[in-house]
Enzyme design. Sequence first.
Site, mmCIF file in Angstrom:
data_model
loop_
_atom_site.group_PDB
_atom_site.id
_atom_site.type_symbol
_atom_site.label_atom_id
_atom_site.label_comp_id
_atom_site.label_asym_id
_atom_site.label_seq_id
_atom_site.Cartn_x
_atom_site.Cartn_y
_atom_site.Cartn_z
ATOM 1 N N ASP A 37 0.848 -1.189 0.000
ATOM 2 C CA ASP A 37 0.000 0.000 0.000
ATOM 3 C C ASP A 37 0.889 1.246 0.000
ATOM 4 O O ASP A 37 1.904 1.305 0.703
ATOM 5 C CB ASP A 37 -0.900 -0.010 1.249
ATOM 6 N N ASN A 61 -12.912 -3.095 2.920
ATOM 7 C CA ASN A 61 -13.851 -1.986 3.055
ATOM 8 C C ASN A 61 -14.891 -2.137 1.943
ATOM 9 O O ASN A 61 -14.537 -2.298 0.778
ATOM 10 C CB ASN A 61 -13.127 -0.649 2.927
ATOM 11 N N GLY A 73 -15.267 3.390 4.062
ATOM 12 C CA GLY A 73 -13.885 3.798 3.784
ATOM 13 C C GLY A 73 -13.312 3.265 2.492
ATOM 14 O O GLY A 73 -12.108 3.372 2.272
ATOM 15 N N HIS A 103 -12.269 -1.102 -6.753
ATOM 16 C CA HIS A 103 -11.791 -2.374 -7.328
ATOM 17 C C HIS A 103 -11.542 -3.258 -6.111
ATOM 18 O O HIS A 103 -10.682 -2.929 -5.277
ATOM 19 C CB HIS A 103 -10.505 -2.135 -8.145
ATOM 20 N N HIS A 111 -10.486 -5.313 -3.132
ATOM 21 C CA HIS A 111 -9.139 -5.605 -2.639
ATOM 22 C C HIS A 111 -9.202 -5.991 -1.177
ATOM 23 O O HIS A 111 -10.098 -5.572 -0.443
ATOM 24 C CB HIS A 111 -8.202 -4.402 -2.848
ATOM 25 N N HIS A 157 -7.094 -5.959 2.326
ATOM 26 C CA HIS A 157 -5.969 -5.353 3.045
ATOM 27 C C HIS A 157 -5.324 -6.437 3.910
ATOM 28 O O HIS A 157 -6.005 -7.077 4.719
ATOM 29 C CB HIS A 157 -6.442 -4.235 3.966
HETATM 30 P P1 AMP Z 1 -9.720 1.341 0.428
HETATM 31 O O1 AMP Z 1 -9.820 2.558 1.287
HETATM 32 O O2 AMP Z 1 -10.176 0.087 1.113
HETATM 33 O O3 AMP Z 1 -10.384 1.540 -0.925
HETATM 34 O O4 AMP Z 1 -8.185 1.106 0.182
HETATM 35 C C1 AMP Z 1 -7.504 1.666 -0.878
HETATM 36 C C2 AMP Z 1 -6.058 1.610 -0.543
HETATM 37 O O5 AMP Z 1 -5.311 1.807 -1.724
HETATM 38 C C3 AMP Z 1 -5.605 2.704 0.437
HETATM 39 O O6 AMP Z 1 -5.051 2.095 1.604
HETATM 40 C C4 AMP Z 1 -4.578 3.501 -0.359
HETATM 41 O O7 AMP Z 1 -3.501 3.941 0.427
HETATM 42 C C5 AMP Z 1 -4.137 2.497 -1.418
HETATM 43 N N1 AMP Z 1 -3.642 3.061 -2.662
HETATM 44 C C6 AMP Z 1 -4.189 4.039 -3.415
HETATM 45 N N2 AMP Z 1 -3.461 4.267 -4.517
HETATM 46 C C7 AMP Z 1 -2.420 3.396 -4.471
HETATM 47 C C8 AMP Z 1 -1.307 3.134 -5.320
HETATM 48 N N3 AMP Z 1 -1.106 3.801 -6.467
HETATM 49 N N4 AMP Z 1 -0.429 2.175 -4.952
HETATM 50 C C9 AMP Z 1 -0.606 1.489 -3.811
HETATM 51 N N5 AMP Z 1 -1.644 1.683 -2.964
HETATM 52 C C10 AMP Z 1 -2.537 2.618 -3.287
#
Ligand code: AMP
Length: 119
Positions: free
Chosen positions: A30, A87, A93, A98, A100, A102
């Site tokens: 992340d 999330n 949050g 897309h 994912h 964590h």
């Molecule tokens: P969510 O809030 O569950 O949608 O998590 C999205 C996550 O993606 C967050 O923890 C961001 O810090 C992470 N994120 C966003 N853009 C990038 C990126 N280009 N590379 C790696 N992580 C990212």
Amino acid sequence: MKNCIFCKIIEKTLPAKIIFENKDFLAFHDINPKARFHVLVVPKKHISSLESLKKEDREVIGQVFFVIQKIAKKLRLNKKGYKIAINVGKKAGQLVDHLHFHFLAGWKTKHQLENQKIP
Ligand code: AMP
């Protein structure tokens, strides 16, 4: 999917620190880690959220837990422990539309925080 950050990372048109890849999944660190280890495990298929999952995705998504086991082993966290979070929706949050997972580990426990000496 056009304009999806994670699709761009999967296509390798956007850089990321990739730690695992197979036919159906990509995992990368992340960009804004919330713990010492914070990896995002992402299906290559664009599924916008857990709520958009379809029965046809069942087989691919079912593999995620085995991908997570491999990542835990690679990071030597399989015995120490880790947390998996998803999330679902903006109010929970979800910032990136897309699906994912964590993968989080290496934060201080409540006990460590309580016993920490304040300088
Ligand atoms: P969510 O809030 O569950 O949608 O998590 C999205 C996550 O993606 C967050 O923890 C961001 O810090 C992470 N994120 C966003 N853009 C990038 C990126 N280009 N590379 C790696 N992580 C990212």
